[in-house]
Motif scaffolding. Structure first.
Motif, PDB file in Angstrom:
ATOM      1  N   THR A  30      59.337  56.903   6.680  1.00 10.56           N
ATOM      2  CA  THR A  30      59.109  57.906   6.695  1.00 10.56           C
ATOM      3  C   THR A  30      57.378  58.293   7.647  1.00 10.56           C
ATOM      4  N   ASP A  31      57.397  58.875   8.522  1.00  7.99           N
ATOM      5  CA  ASP A  31      56.387  59.962   9.441  1.00  7.99           C
ATOM      6  C   ASP A  31      55.992  58.784  10.436  1.00  7.99           C
ATOM      7  N   ILE A  32      56.094  58.056  11.241  1.00  7.76           N
ATOM      8  CA  ILE A  32      56.396  56.607  11.540  1.00  7.76           C
ATOM      9  C   ILE A  32      55.723  57.926  12.861  1.00  7.76           C
ATOM     10  N   ASN A  33      54.205  57.153  13.185  1.00 12.24           N
ATOM     11  CA  ASN A  33      53.388  57.929  13.984  1.00 12.24           C
ATOM     12  C   ASN A  33      52.753  57.282  15.673  1.00 12.24           C
ATOM     13  N   ASP A  34      52.207  56.884  15.848  1.00 10.88           N
ATOM     14  CA  ASP A  34      51.830  56.431  16.413  1.00 10.88           C
ATOM     15  C   ASP A  34      50.507  56.962  17.265  1.00 10.88           C
ATOM     16  N   ALA A  35      49.064  56.592  17.632  1.00  8.86           N
ATOM     17  CA  ALA A  35      48.199  56.536  18.067  1.00  8.86           C
ATOM     18  C   ALA A  35      47.792  57.116  19.389  1.00  8.86           C
ATOM     19  N   THR A  87      44.108  49.555  22.812  1.00  7.20           N
ATOM     20  CA  THR A  87      43.781  49.407  20.911  1.00  7.20           C
ATOM     21  C   THR A  87      44.700  51.109  21.046  1.00  7.20           C
ATOM     22  N   ASP A  88      45.256  50.897  19.720  1.00 11.17           N
ATOM     23  CA  ASP A  88      46.887  51.350  19.308  1.00 11.17           C
ATOM     24  C   ASP A  88      46.499  51.190  17.573  1.00 11.17           C
ATOM     25  N   THR A  89      46.847  52.588  16.969  1.00  8.32           N
ATOM     26  CA  THR A  89      47.025  52.749  15.384  1.00  8.32           C
ATOM     27  C   THR A  89      48.688  53.091  15.390  1.00  8.32           C
ATOM     28  N   ILE A  90      49.384  52.524  14.592  1.00 11.70           N
ATOM     29  CA  ILE A  90      50.596  52.880  13.738  1.00 11.70           C
ATOM     30  C   ILE A  90      50.315  53.084  12.587  1.00 11.70           C
ATOM     31  N   SER A  91      51.201  54.099  12.174  1.00  7.36           N
ATOM     32  CA  SER A  91      51.037  54.721  10.868  1.00  7.36           C
ATOM     33  C   SER A  91      52.411  54.950  10.765  1.00  7.36           C
ATOM     34  N   PHE A  92      52.292  54.361   9.045  1.00 13.01           N
ATOM     35  CA  PHE A  92      54.226  55.142   8.124  1.00 13.01           C
ATOM     36  C   PHE A  92      53.590  55.171   6.829  1.00 13.01           C
ATOM     37  N   VAL A  93      54.706  55.810   5.750  1.00 18.13           N
ATOM     38  CA  VAL A  93      54.745  55.856   4.457  1.00 18.13           C
ATOM     39  C   VAL A  93      56.138  54.651   4.140  1.00 18.13           C
ATOM     40  N   ILE A  94      55.761  54.668   3.103  1.00 20.51           N
ATOM     41  CA  ILE A  94      56.757  53.489   2.837  1.00 20.51           C
ATOM     42  C   ILE A  94      57.039  53.916   1.074  1.00 20.51           C
ATOM     43  N   THR A 125      42.960  43.125  14.479  1.00 19.21           N
ATOM     44  CA  THR A 125      44.459  43.712  13.280  1.00 19.21           C
ATOM     45  C   THR A 125      43.601  44.490  12.084  1.00 19.21           C
ATOM     46  N   GLN A 126      43.572  45.288  12.313  1.00 16.56           N
ATOM     47  CA  GLN A 126      43.526  46.018  10.596  1.00 16.56           C
ATOM     48  C   GLN A 126      44.558  46.658   9.901  1.00 16.56           C
ATOM     49  N   LEU A 127      44.587  46.841   7.834  1.00 10.71           N
ATOM     50  CA  LEU A 127      45.484  47.469   7.911  1.00 10.71           C
ATOM     51  C   LEU A 127      44.670  48.351   7.271  1.00 10.71           C
ATOM     52  N   VAL A 128      45.193  49.549   7.088  1.00 11.80           N
ATOM     53  CA  VAL A 128      44.965  50.301   5.212  1.00 11.80           C
ATOM     54  C   VAL A 128      46.169  50.867   4.704  1.00 11.80           C
ATOM     55  N   VAL A 129      45.709  49.931   4.063  1.00 12.15           N
ATOM     56  CA  VAL A 129      47.151  50.147   2.843  1.00 12.15           C
ATOM     57  C   VAL A 129      47.043  51.070   1.482  1.00 12.15           C
ATOM     58  N   ASN A 130      47.789  52.142   0.756  1.00 13.85           N
ATOM     59  CA  ASN A 130      47.702  52.518   0.022  1.00 13.85           C
ATOM     60  C   ASN A 130      45.932  53.113   0.051  1.00 13.85           C
ATOM     61  N   GLY A 131      44.916  53.412   1.018  1.00 11.90           N
ATOM     62  CA  GLY A 131      43.760  53.952   1.241  1.00 11.90           C
ATOM     63  C   GLY A 131      43.016  52.792   1.330  1.00 11.90           C
ATOM     64  N   ILE A 132      43.380  51.661   1.324  1.00 13.47           N
ATOM     65  CA  ILE A 132      42.102  50.850   1.274  1.00 13.47           C
ATOM     66  C   ILE A 132      42.704  49.650   2.785  1.00 13.47           C
ATOM     67  N   ALA A 133      41.149  50.052   3.533  1.00 12.40           N
ATOM     68  CA  ALA A 133      41.450  48.828   4.395  1.00 12.40           C
ATOM     69  C   ALA A 133      41.182  47.455   4.200  1.00 12.40           C
ATOM     70  N   ILE A 153      48.479  50.387  10.502  1.00 11.76           N
ATOM     71  CA  ILE A 153      48.456  49.718  11.005  1.00 11.76           C
ATOM     72  C   ILE A 153      47.164  48.790  12.778  1.00 11.76           C
ATOM     73  N   THR A 154      46.080  49.202  12.846  1.00 16.09           N
ATOM     74  CA  THR A 154      45.127  49.148  14.086  1.00 16.09           C
ATOM     75  C   THR A 154      44.729  47.785  14.484  1.00 16.09           C
ATOM     76  N   THR A 155      45.142  48.032  16.009  1.00 13.45           N
ATOM     77  CA  THR A 155      45.172  46.514  16.930  1.00 13.45           C
ATOM     78  C   THR A 155      44.917  46.648  17.576  1.00 13.45           C
ATOM     79  N   SER A 156      43.678  45.916  18.032  1.00 13.89           N
ATOM     80  CA  SER A 156      42.353  45.763  19.283  1.00 13.89           C
ATOM     81  C   SER A 156      42.879  44.746  20.276  1.00 13.89           C
TER      82      SER A 156
END
Length: 220
Positions: A30-35, A87-94, A125-133, A153-156
């Motif tokens: 849910t809550d799928i968004n991109d920057a 550079t872009d970031t996509i975020s969501f909730v599992i 590429t960097q991930l932030v999973v459950n608040g941990i980068a 997920i942020t990829t540059s």
């Protein structure tokens, strides 16, 4: 000359056995968004894979933006109508299904990076999973028992006389059953309280004897 670089993480063999029983349990994204709407990652077309609903296929924009004459693809290039860096970031909730928790998350990413005598291309590429980068593409959450996991997920990409492009990306989620709560131990019965013996009656107080009057001699 261009070569293809594939970034993928294979789940440890020890985790594959419980995965077979949990595979039929479907998570929800849910809550799928991109920057950066309209280019690079595309939240609107990011959907679960038909053959495996526990895999989120990350959408990518394509085509030419006629308002600014730039390609929408997630690509860095020094060619005309392209961005030299992207550079872009996509975020969501599992969300895990009822009775299950999110055990592991794996991000699989395919990149094309130019590499020749005349130029290089770079990607990070960097991930932030459950608040941990983390720069790792695999996160083990089995110790948390989390049923709701936010992730981004942020990829540059950077072109240095060569092109860099994101070909595809997908997030693979493994769930496991929540441990059963331990049975509540029966409380032993409280022993009956012994009866308190009656308090003996206090002995009667003897009557106070009257003091005889002392005769007072009359004056003469």
């Amino acid at each position: 000359m261009t070569k293809t670089k594939t970034k993928a993480v294979t789940v440890m063999a020890a985790l594959l056995l419980p995965a077979a029983s949990a595979h039929a349990q479907t998570v929800t994204f849910t809550d799928i968004n991109d920057a950066v709407p309209g280019k690079f990652f595309d939240a609107a077309s990011s959907i679960p894979e038909a053959s495996d609903p526990n895999t989120l296929v990350i959408g990518l924009n394509t085509g030419l933006d006629g308002t600014i004459w730039k390609h929408r693809d997630f690509k860095a290039s020094l060619l005309p109508f392209s961005y030299p860096s992207a550079t872009d970031t996509i975020s969501f909730v599992i969300h895990a299904p009822d009775g299950y928790y999110v055990a592991t998350v794996t991000y699989q990413e395919n990149l094309v990076l130019g590499n020749s005598r005349f130029g290089r291309a770079f990607a990070a590429t960097q991930l932030v999973v459950n608040g941990i980068a983390t720069e790792e593409h695999f996160a083990d959450l089995s110790d948390l028992g989390a049923t709701r996991v936010p992730m981004s997920i942020t990829t540059s990409l950077v072109a240095a006389n060569a092109d860099a492009k994101v070909v595809d990306g997908r997030v693979v989620v493994q769930v496991l059953p929540l441990p059963e709560a331990p049975a509540v131990q029966e409380v032993p019965p409280v022993p009956p309280v012994p009866e308190v013996p009656p308090v003996p009656e206090a002995p009667a107080v003897p009557a106070v004897l009257e003091v005889p009057a002392v005769p007072v001699p009359l004056p003469r």
